[in-house]
Write a protein that holds these residues in place. Sequence first.
Motif, PDB file in Angstrom:
ATOM      1  N   ALA A  46      53.841   4.601  27.760  1.00 31.48           N
ATOM      2  CA  ALA A  46      53.679   5.027  26.364  1.00 31.48           C
ATOM      3  C   ALA A  46      52.333   4.555  25.810  1.00 31.48           C
ATOM      4  N   CYS A  49      49.499   6.720  27.381  1.00 31.11           N
ATOM      5  CA  CYS A  49      49.422   8.030  26.724  1.00 31.11           C
ATOM      6  C   CYS A  49      48.781   7.906  25.350  1.00 31.11           C
ATOM      7  N   SER A  50      49.177   6.897  24.599  1.00 30.34           N
ATOM      8  CA  SER A  50      48.622   6.680  23.265  1.00 30.34           C
ATOM      9  C   SER A  50      47.110   6.465  23.319  1.00 30.34           C
ATOM     10  N   SER A  55      51.257  11.242  23.571  1.00 29.99           N
ATOM     11  CA  SER A  55      52.491  10.461  23.633  1.00 29.99           C
ATOM     12  C   SER A  55      53.222  10.875  24.904  1.00 29.99           C
ATOM     13  N   GLY A  83      59.419  10.788  26.846  1.00 26.51           N
ATOM     14  CA  GLY A  83      59.264  10.012  25.623  1.00 26.51           C
ATOM     15  C   GLY A  83      60.547   9.702  24.877  1.00 26.51           C
ATOM     16  N   VAL A  93      59.443   9.618  21.011  1.00 24.64           N
ATOM     17  CA  VAL A  93      58.341   8.806  20.481  1.00 24.64           C
ATOM     18  C   VAL A  93      57.419   9.603  19.565  1.00 24.64           C
ATOM     19  N   ASP A  94      57.336  10.921  19.751  1.00 23.11           N
ATOM     20  CA  ASP A  94      56.461  11.728  18.897  1.00 23.11           C
ATOM     21  C   ASP A  94      57.160  12.218  17.628  1.00 23.11           C
ATOM     22  N   CYS A 136      52.273  12.663  29.925  1.00 24.28           N
ATOM     23  CA  CYS A 136      51.735  12.554  28.565  1.00 24.28           C
ATOM     24  C   CYS A 136      51.652  13.952  27.956  1.00 24.28           C
TER      25      CYS A 136
END
Length: 143
Positions: A46, A49-50, A55, A83, A93-94, A136
């Motif tokens: 995570a 990806c960020s 994400s 995610g 997460v998004d 991602c």
Amino acid sequence: MKAYQLCFHSSLSSADRFFTCPSGWTRYKNSCYLYVRSGRSWASAATYCSSLGASLASVRDVFDYSFLQDLTRASGSSVAWLGGFYFHGWRWVDQNSFGYTYWSSQNAVSVYQCLHLNTQAGWSNNNCNNAWTFICMRRTDTC
């Protein structure tokens, strides 16, 4: 009145200026996807990806999941982190809605709080410290 931001990339041709993906990424619908072959824990994936302005991938429908399965399978793997995570219920997460579900198996959320894709079935939750490949996702309609 809602304000809109216009993205302009002067190094691109007029045909490629909008909704393009960086080199190595794959476009699907209105997002770009990067399959990362190095194994990482869910949290490390995570964070990675960020750092790319993305994400971990979320899934909105069966077509998204099928695309992600194909991407994973084409890379020679059978599992990849998504995610999804558990915190007072399943979430992405998004911040996308967790409205579509496709469970292959669901393990105890007290121990297994992170979601992974299976190329041969639906997703499952597992130990977040497993070092797995991941996907991602970055929207193409944002700068």
